[in-house]
Scaffold this motif. Structure first.
Motif, PDB file in Angstrom:
ATOM      1  N   ASP A  76      47.793  57.616  34.170  1.00 23.92           N
ATOM      2  CA  ASP A  76      47.377  57.299  32.810  1.00 23.92           C
ATOM      3  C   ASP A  76      47.472  55.815  32.491  1.00 23.92           C
ATOM      4  OD1 ASP A  76      47.039  60.106  31.594  1.00 23.92           O
ATOM      5  OD2 ASP A  76      48.997  60.201  32.567  1.00 23.92           O
ATOM      6  N   ALA A  77      48.318  55.087  33.224  1.00 25.91           N
ATOM      7  CA  ALA A  77      48.506  53.666  32.921  1.00 25.91           C
ATOM      8  C   ALA A  77      48.950  52.921  34.172  1.00 25.91           C
ATOM      9  CB  ALA A  77      49.527  53.476  31.798  1.00 25.91           C
ATOM     10  N   LEU A  78      48.577  51.652  34.226  1.00 28.17           N
ATOM     11  CA  LEU A  78      48.990  50.743  35.298  1.00 28.17           C
ATOM     12  C   LEU A  78      49.604  49.511  34.662  1.00 28.17           C
ATOM     13  CD1 LEU A  78      48.983  49.546  38.225  1.00 28.17           C
ATOM     14  CD2 LEU A  78      46.640  48.755  37.734  1.00 28.17           C
ATOM     15  N   VAL A  79      50.810  49.139  35.088  1.00 25.79           N
ATOM     16  CA  VAL A  79      51.463  47.924  34.610  1.00 25.79           C
ATOM     17  C   VAL A  79      51.592  46.963  35.787  1.00 25.79           C
ATOM     18  CG1 VAL A  79      53.530  46.910  33.577  1.00 25.79           C
ATOM     19  CG2 VAL A  79      52.714  49.153  32.802  1.00 25.79           C
ATOM     20  N   ASN A  80      50.812  45.890  35.759  1.00 24.84           N
ATOM     21  CA  ASN A  80      50.853  44.869  36.804  1.00 24.84           C
ATOM     22  C   ASN A  80      51.941  43.848  36.464  1.00 24.84           C
ATOM     23  OD1 ASN A  80      48.726  45.518  38.737  1.00 24.84           O
ATOM     24  ND2 ASN A  80      47.309  45.196  37.036  1.00 24.84           N
ATOM     25  N   ASN A  81      53.141  44.130  36.933  1.00 23.37           N
ATOM     26  CA  ASN A  81      54.289  43.282  36.612  1.00 23.37           C
ATOM     27  C   ASN A  81      54.679  42.342  37.745  1.00 23.37           C
ATOM     28  OD1 ASN A  81      56.982  42.577  35.250  1.00 23.37           O
ATOM     29  ND2 ASN A  81      57.666  43.582  37.136  1.00 23.37           N
ATOM     30  N   ALA A  82      54.422  42.715  38.983  1.00 24.48           N
ATOM     31  CA  ALA A  82      54.881  41.930  40.125  1.00 24.48           C
ATOM     32  C   ALA A  82      54.332  40.500  40.068  1.00 24.48           C
ATOM     33  CB  ALA A  82      54.456  42.596  41.428  1.00 24.48           C
ATOM     34  N   GLY A  83      55.188  39.539  40.372  1.00 21.90           N
ATOM     35  CA  GLY A  83      54.756  38.149  40.369  1.00 21.90           C
ATOM     36  C   GLY A  83      55.898  37.251  40.794  1.00 21.90           C
ATOM     37  N   TYR A  84      55.612  35.970  40.907  1.00 24.89           N
ATOM     38  CA  TYR A  84      56.691  35.030  41.177  1.00 24.89           C
ATOM     39  C   TYR A  84      56.381  33.685  40.543  1.00 24.89           C
ATOM     40  CZ  TYR A  84      54.746  32.007  44.895  1.00 24.89           C
ATOM     41  OH  TYR A  84      54.047  31.067  45.598  1.00 24.89           O
ATOM     42  N   TYR A  85      57.361  32.783  40.606  1.00 23.48           N
ATOM     43  CA  TYR A  85      57.377  31.586  39.778  1.00 23.48           C
ATOM     44  C   TYR A  85      57.475  30.335  40.646  1.00 23.48           C
ATOM     45  CZ  TYR A  85      59.311  28.557  35.995  1.00 23.48           C
ATOM     46  OH  TYR A  85      59.553  27.580  35.083  1.00 23.48           O
ATOM     47  N   HIS A  86      56.436  29.506  40.597  1.00 25.60           N
ATOM     48  CA  HIS A  86      56.464  28.213  41.282  1.00 25.60           C
ATOM     49  C   HIS A  86      56.771  27.126  40.260  1.00 25.60           C
ATOM     50  CE1 HIS A  86      55.376  24.829  43.832  1.00 25.60           C
ATOM     51  NE2 HIS A  86      54.661  24.389  42.823  1.00 25.60           N
ATOM     52  N   ASP A 100      49.637  30.441  47.327  1.00 23.18           N
ATOM     53  CA  ASP A 100      50.539  31.591  47.248  1.00 23.18           C
ATOM     54  C   ASP A 100      50.766  32.018  45.804  1.00 23.18           C
ATOM     55  OD1 ASP A 100      50.793  31.651  49.981  1.00 23.18           O
ATOM     56  OD2 ASP A 100      52.775  30.710  50.040  1.00 23.18           O
ATOM     57  N   GLN A 101      50.891  31.042  44.900  1.00 20.98           N
ATOM     58  CA  GLN A 101      51.099  31.370  43.489  1.00 20.98           C
ATOM     59  C   GLN A 101      49.932  32.184  42.943  1.00 20.98           C
ATOM     60  OE1 GLN A 101      53.744  30.071  40.464  1.00 20.98           O
ATOM     61  NE2 GLN A 101      53.091  32.112  41.023  1.00 20.98           N
ATOM     62  N   PHE A 102      48.717  31.751  43.260  1.00 18.92           N
ATOM     63  CA  PHE A 102      47.543  32.474  42.776  1.00 18.92           C
ATOM     64  C   PHE A 102      47.333  33.780  43.536  1.00 18.92           C
ATOM     65  CE2 PHE A 102      46.748  28.789  40.352  1.00 18.92           C
ATOM     66  CZ  PHE A 102      45.817  29.123  39.376  1.00 18.92           C
ATOM     67  N   GLN A 103      47.705  33.826  44.801  1.00 22.58           N
ATOM     68  CA  GLN A 103      47.542  35.066  45.562  1.00 22.58           C
ATOM     69  C   GLN A 103      48.339  36.199  44.934  1.00 22.58           C
ATOM     70  OE1 GLN A 103      45.499  35.951  48.157  1.00 22.58           O
ATOM     71  NE2 GLN A 103      46.300  37.975  47.629  1.00 22.58           N
ATOM     72  N   THR A 104      49.597  35.926  44.600  1.00 22.28           N
ATOM     73  CA  THR A 104      50.441  36.972  44.024  1.00 22.28           C
ATOM     74  C   THR A 104      50.092  37.260  42.570  1.00 22.28           C
ATOM     75  OG1 THR A 104      52.272  36.405  45.496  1.00 22.28           O
ATOM     76  CG2 THR A 104      52.819  37.643  43.506  1.00 22.28           C
ATOM     77  N   ASN A 105      50.035  36.210  41.751  1.00 23.65           N
ATOM     78  CA  ASN A 105      49.903  36.407  40.306  1.00 23.65           C
ATOM     79  C   ASN A 105      48.496  36.745  39.859  1.00 23.65           C
ATOM     80  OD1 ASN A 105      52.572  35.719  40.283  1.00 23.65           O
ATOM     81  ND2 ASN A 105      52.381  33.962  38.934  1.00 23.65           N
ATOM     82  N   VAL A 106      47.489  36.342  40.650  1.00 29.27           N
ATOM     83  CA  VAL A 106      46.095  36.544  40.218  1.00 29.27           C
ATOM     84  C   VAL A 106      45.339  37.462  41.178  1.00 29.27           C
ATOM     85  CG1 VAL A 106      43.929  35.419  39.589  1.00 29.27           C
ATOM     86  CG2 VAL A 106      46.107  34.262  39.132  1.00 29.27           C
ATOM     87  N   PHE A 107      45.159  37.044  42.415  1.00 32.08           N
ATOM     88  CA  PHE A 107      44.311  37.808  43.326  1.00 32.08           C
ATOM     89  C   PHE A 107      44.915  39.164  43.669  1.00 32.08           C
ATOM     90  CE2 PHE A 107      43.295  33.286  44.599  1.00 32.08           C
ATOM     91  CZ  PHE A 107      42.195  33.205  43.768  1.00 32.08           C
ATOM     92  N   GLY A 108      46.231  39.199  43.888  1.00 36.45           N
ATOM     93  CA  GLY A 108      46.873  40.484  44.145  1.00 36.45           C
ATOM     94  C   GLY A 108      46.754  41.422  42.953  1.00 36.45           C
ATOM     95  N   LEU A 109      46.938  40.872  41.767  1.00 40.83           N
ATOM     96  CA  LEU A 109      46.799  41.659  40.533  1.00 40.83           C
ATOM     97  C   LEU A 109      45.372  42.183  40.374  1.00 40.83           C
ATOM     98  CD1 LEU A 109      48.175  40.750  37.033  1.00 40.83           C
ATOM     99  CD2 LEU A 109      45.732  41.142  37.303  1.00 40.83           C
ATOM    100  N   ALA A 152      44.839  32.572  33.972  1.00 44.13           N
ATOM    101  CA  ALA A 152      43.803  33.365  34.633  1.00 44.13           C
ATOM    102  C   ALA A 152      44.008  34.854  34.349  1.00 44.13           C
ATOM    103  CB  ALA A 152      43.821  33.103  36.137  1.00 44.13           C
ATOM    104  N   VAL A 153      45.265  35.305  34.358  1.00 43.16           N
ATOM    105  CA  VAL A 153      45.567  36.705  34.047  1.00 43.16           C
ATOM    106  C   VAL A 153      45.130  37.038  32.622  1.00 43.16           C
ATOM    107  CG1 VAL A 153      47.446  38.366  33.675  1.00 43.16           C
ATOM    108  CG2 VAL A 153      47.441  36.898  35.702  1.00 43.16           C
TER     109      VAL A 153
END
Length: 287
Positions: A76-86, A100-109, A152-153
């Motif tokens: 019913d819902a998806l929460v995209n919480n995973a990320g990291y901080y540069h 790497d910052q964009f891969q995790t926080n943007v492209f992976g999401l 971007a998110v």
């Protein structure tokens, strides 16, 4: 039948508190972790199933979405919480760190979201909540790369909200301010920072408070999922997270930016001190 939410990045902070909040409200939860050693982290919660997922592994997302949906018979819902901080001056960041910052926080999401979109579209319902940051609303110094990824998110969430409206699917973004989470103990810091930047970094980060409990943002995530406001995209949380948009409305974008820039460079005005204080709500100010 109980509803089901998928939450990524659940070993600590917003993710862990969100798992516990949703579970306490009767939701089934599919929680993700990156390491096998963390698979037992939610074992005390009978309605939570913990699965391995590295959000950077885009090739695994379709299979994961099918696996997650099969756990409780639907999502019913998806929460995209995973990320990291540069953190650090842009000059000192390697391009590998920036990617790497964009891969995790943007492209992976984005990749994980894409994997769930057919499911939500076909059932004509669902909520996707992406974790952005108050720094997406105004870039902070020494975290410019992180802020850009979170901006971007925010833009992705707004565009996708309209795109999915015909199918009854809502896409939202939560904008936390400073919070006391472990993301700040897992900082990917730029290397070989020139001495010239040290005083500015100390000044800016000295302005920051310790932040509020991640439970505050977990409540905002739960609200975004459950409030039924399909058209609302932005949810702000934490004292400074709430303060920034409010002060922008009071001052207007240009005046606000002038005040913020002066404060960040060591020359805060009396007006700024009145409007934004550490750990407190801004005072109402007649303009």
């Amino acid at each position: 039948m109980n509803r089901t939410v998928v939450i990524t990045g659940t070993t600590s902070g917003f993710g862990r508190d969100s798992v516990r909040l949703f579970a306490s409200q009767g939701w089934n939860v599919v929680a993700t972790v990156r390491k096998e050693t963390d698979l037992a982290i939610h074992d005390d919660l009978p309605n939570v199933k913990t699965l391995l997922l590295d959000v950077n592994d885009e090739g695994a997302d379709t299979a994961f979405a099918e696996q997650a949906a099969a756990r409780f018979g639907g999502i019913d819902a998806l929460v995209n919480n995973a990320g990291y901080y540069h953190m650090g001056p842009v000059e000192a960041a390697s391009m590998e760190q920036i990617h790497d910052q964009f891969q995790t926080n943007v492209f992976g999401l984005m990749a994980l979201t894409k994997a769930f979109l057919p499911h939500f579209r076909e059932q004509r319902s669902g909520v996707i909540v992406n974790i952005s940051s108050i720094s997406a609303d105004q870039g902070y110094p020494y975290t410019a790369v992180y802020a850009a990824s979170k901006a971007a998110v925010a833009a992705f969430s707004e565009g996708l909200n309209v795109e999915m409206a015909d199918f009854g699917v809502s896409v939202k973004a939560v904008f936390p301010g400073a919070h006391a989470t472990r993301i700040f103990t897992k900082i990917d810091q730029a290397g070989d920072i020139p001495e010239d930047y040290q005083s500015g970094m100390q000044r800016f980060f000295g302005m920051q408070g310790t932040g509020s409990s991640p439970a505050v943002t977990a409540k905002a995530i739960y609200q975004a999922v459950t409030d039924g406001r399909i058209e609302q995209v932005r949810y702000y949380t934490g004292p400074d997270g709430v303060a920034v948009p409010r002060v922008k409305r009071l001052l207007g974008a240009d005046w606000y930016w002038e005040e913020f820039r002066n404060a960040a460079t060591g020359n805060p005005s009396d007006l700024w001190k009145s409007l934004v204080t550490q750990g407190k709500e801004p005072v109402e100010f007649a303009l």
